[in-house]
Scaffold this motif. Structure first.
Motif, PDB file in Angstrom:
ATOM      1  N   GLY A 116       0.826  -1.215   0.000  1.00 28.48           N
ATOM      2  CA  GLY A 116       0.000   0.000   0.000  1.00 28.48           C
ATOM      3  C   GLY A 116       0.858   1.261   0.000  1.00 28.48           C
ATOM      4  O   GLY A 116       2.000   1.252   0.466  1.00 28.48           O
ATOM      5  N   TYR A 117       0.301   2.338  -0.505  1.00 34.41           N
ATOM      6  CA  TYR A 117       1.040   3.609  -0.546  1.00 34.41           C
ATOM      7  C   TYR A 117       0.058   4.775  -0.671  1.00 34.41           C
ATOM      8  O   TYR A 117      -1.126   4.571  -0.987  1.00 34.41           O
ATOM      9  N   ILE A 118       0.583   5.966  -0.434  1.00 31.78           N
ATOM     10  CA  ILE A 118      -0.239   7.177  -0.529  1.00 31.78           C
ATOM     11  C   ILE A 118       0.394   8.103  -1.559  1.00 31.78           C
ATOM     12  O   ILE A 118       1.558   8.470  -1.428  1.00 31.78           O
ATOM     13  N   VAL A 142       8.684   5.994   4.472  1.00 33.34           N
ATOM     14  CA  VAL A 142       9.247   7.295   4.129  1.00 33.34           C
ATOM     15  C   VAL A 142       8.115   8.190   3.639  1.00 33.34           C
ATOM     16  O   VAL A 142       7.361   7.805   2.743  1.00 33.34           O
ATOM     17  N   MET A 143       8.000   9.356   4.268  1.00 35.02           N
ATOM     18  CA  MET A 143       7.055  10.362   3.787  1.00 35.02           C
ATOM     19  C   MET A 143       7.844  11.396   3.003  1.00 35.02           C
ATOM     20  O   MET A 143       8.846  11.906   3.494  1.00 35.02           O
ATOM     21  N   ARG A 144       7.398  11.667   1.779  1.00 41.11           N
ATOM     22  CA  ARG A 144       8.070  12.698   0.978  1.00 41.11           C
ATOM     23  C   ARG A 144       7.173  13.916   0.862  1.00 41.11           C
ATOM     24  O   ARG A 144       5.974  13.786   0.608  1.00 41.11           O
ATOM     25  N   LEU A 145       7.756  15.080   1.051  1.00 41.66           N
ATOM     26  CA  LEU A 145       7.054  16.344   0.883  1.00 41.66           C
ATOM     27  C   LEU A 145       7.648  17.047  -0.336  1.00 41.66           C
ATOM     28  O   LEU A 145       8.874  17.139  -0.442  1.00 41.66           O
ATOM     29  N   VAL A 146       6.802  17.504  -1.244  1.00 41.52           N
ATOM     30  CA  VAL A 146       7.287  18.208  -2.440  1.00 41.52           C
ATOM     31  C   VAL A 146       6.519  19.515  -2.573  1.00 41.52           C
ATOM     32  O   VAL A 146       5.277  19.527  -2.482  1.00 41.52           O
ATOM     33  N   TRP A 154      12.145  19.722  -1.780  1.00 42.41           N
ATOM     34  CA  TRP A 154      11.506  18.560  -1.173  1.00 42.41           C
ATOM     35  C   TRP A 154      12.142  18.214   0.172  1.00 42.41           C
ATOM     36  O   TRP A 154      13.264  18.648   0.477  1.00 42.41           O
ATOM     37  N   LEU A 155      11.412  17.435   0.935  1.00 43.91           N
ATOM     38  CA  LEU A 155      11.906  16.861   2.192  1.00 43.91           C
ATOM     39  C   LEU A 155      11.549  15.386   2.205  1.00 43.91           C
ATOM     40  O   LEU A 155      10.547  14.987   1.597  1.00 43.91           O
ATOM     41  N   GLU A 156      12.345  14.592   2.884  1.00 42.36           N
ATOM     42  CA  GLU A 156      11.986  13.201   3.172  1.00 42.36           C
ATOM     43  C   GLU A 156      11.980  13.016   4.680  1.00 42.36           C
ATOM     44  O   GLU A 156      12.922  13.434   5.358  1.00 42.36           O
ATOM     45  N   LEU A 157      10.933  12.403   5.186  1.00 43.91           N
ATOM     46  CA  LEU A 157      10.841  12.115   6.620  1.00 43.91           C
ATOM     47  C   LEU A 157      10.904  10.603   6.802  1.00 43.91           C
ATOM     48  O   LEU A 157      10.145   9.872   6.159  1.00 43.91           O
ATOM     49  N   HIS A 177       2.235  15.771   0.407  1.00 45.99           N
ATOM     50  CA  HIS A 177       2.900  14.690   1.155  1.00 45.99           C
ATOM     51  C   HIS A 177       2.435  13.359   0.598  1.00 45.99           C
ATOM     52  O   HIS A 177       1.345  13.241   0.025  1.00 45.99           O
ATOM     53  N   GLU A 178       3.291  12.365   0.735  1.00 47.21           N
ATOM     54  CA  GLU A 178       2.995  11.022   0.212  1.00 47.21           C
ATOM     55  C   GLU A 178       3.766  10.008   1.058  1.00 47.21           C
ATOM     56  O   GLU A 178       4.749  10.354   1.700  1.00 47.21           O
ATOM     57  N   ILE A 179       3.277   8.758   1.039  1.00 47.73           N
ATOM     58  CA  ILE A 179       4.021   7.655   1.661  1.00 47.73           C
ATOM     59  C   ILE A 179       4.484   6.770   0.511  1.00 47.73           C
ATOM     60  O   ILE A 179       3.675   6.290  -0.291  1.00 47.73           O
ATOM     61  N   LEU A 180       5.802   6.576   0.421  1.00 42.41           N
ATOM     62  CA  LEU A 180       6.369   5.889  -0.736  1.00 42.41           C
ATOM     63  C   LEU A 180       6.026   4.402  -0.737  1.00 42.41           C
ATOM     64  O   LEU A 180       6.005   3.753   0.302  1.00 42.41           O
ATOM     65  N   ARG A 181       5.777   3.896  -1.942  1.00 38.16           N
ATOM     66  CA  ARG A 181       5.525   2.463  -2.086  1.00 38.16           C
ATOM     67  C   ARG A 181       6.832   1.701  -1.897  1.00 38.16           C
ATOM     68  O   ARG A 181       7.922   2.277  -2.025  1.00 38.16           O
ATOM     69  N   ASP A 182       6.708   0.433  -1.606  1.00 43.48           N
ATOM     70  CA  ASP A 182       7.882  -0.371  -1.249  1.00 43.48           C
ATOM     71  C   ASP A 182       9.034  -0.214  -2.244  1.00 43.48           C
ATOM     72  O   ASP A 182      10.174   0.014  -1.839  1.00 43.48           O
TER      73      ASP A 182
END
Ligand code: OGA
Ligand code: MN
Length: 218
Positions: A116-118, A142-146, A154-157, A177-182
């Motif tokens: 799953g991912y966002i 990993v949450m990515r902000l663009v 961008w930022l990666e959390l 913001h997004e949650i990266l897929r595997d």
């Protein structure tokens, strides 16, 4: 550069949990995109996941809509919590929200399966105010902000289990913001394999919305 007063590597690339495209973005969002690793004790992580598991298990993972922001998820809106969990949520509230902010109730619980991912999105301003705070359980992600206008910013959390992240102000409104897929789950060079992840998300109400009232139309 020791002793020369030059910028440390950490200042240039971020901390162990936040990386950024450049020092200016990192410093601008220092208080707007915050990660607090180990916010939850192991016992608190257990408390939350044990309480959520039976409610989530009743639901099916959804994949449906090709244009939906979230894939491979199930979710619930939870308003009744055990006392132990209420104490945890109270700690989130004190850590992330100001005294003038009212929280959206119920709390949003999102269960992403390992695949799953966002996708990148900005939370609707109709339903969510200036602050979003999320607890992560079970798997790191990993949450990515663009930046929505300047995508080179961008930022990666890195969100480890038991961590709290806070997005407010510019990080909430001006960045997606997004949650990266595997397959794409890297924090810099570091591979962060994705398993099942549960997040518990608290949001402030849009300004001018009364608690318990439906959000204003537009
Ligand atoms: C969302 C979202 C992030 C998370 O549901 O809008 O961005 O931590 N969730 O699950
Ligand atoms: Mn969101």
């Amino acid at each position: 550069m020791a002793g020369s007063g030059g910028l440390s590597l950490r200042t240039l690339t971020g901390s162990g949990w936040v990386r950024g495209s450049c020092p200016a973005v990192l410093s601008r969002l220092k208080n707007a995109a915050v990660v607090r690793p180990g916010f939850l004790s192991k016992a608190e992580e257990e408390t939350l996941s044990c309480e959520l598991e039976p409610e989530l298990r009743r639901r099916r993972y959804e994949y449906d809509h090709w244009d939906a922001a979230i894939h491979g998820f199930r979710e619930t809106e939870k308003s009744r919590w055990s006392e132990a969990s209420r104490n945890i949520l109270q700690r989130v509230q004190s850590a992330a929200f100001g005294p003038g902010q009212t929280l959206l109730s119920p709390v949003h619980v999102l269960d992403l399966e390992p695949r799953g991912y966002i996708k990148p999105h900005v939370d609707s301003v109709k339903f969510c105010g200036a602050t979003i705070a999320g607890l992560s359980l079970l798997s790191p992600s990993v949450m990515r902000l663009v930046h929505t206008q300047e995508p080179e910013q961008w930022l990666e959390l890195l969100l480890e289990p038991g961590s709290l992240y806070i997005l407010r102000g510019a990080a909430r409104y001006d960045f997606s913001h997004e949650i990266l897929r595997d397959e794409e789950s890297f924090f810099g060079e570091r591979r962060i394999p994705r398993g099942r992840r549960i997040s518990v998300i608290c949001r402030s109400l849009p300004e001018g919305t009364e608690p318990g009232q439906p959000p204003r139309a537009c």
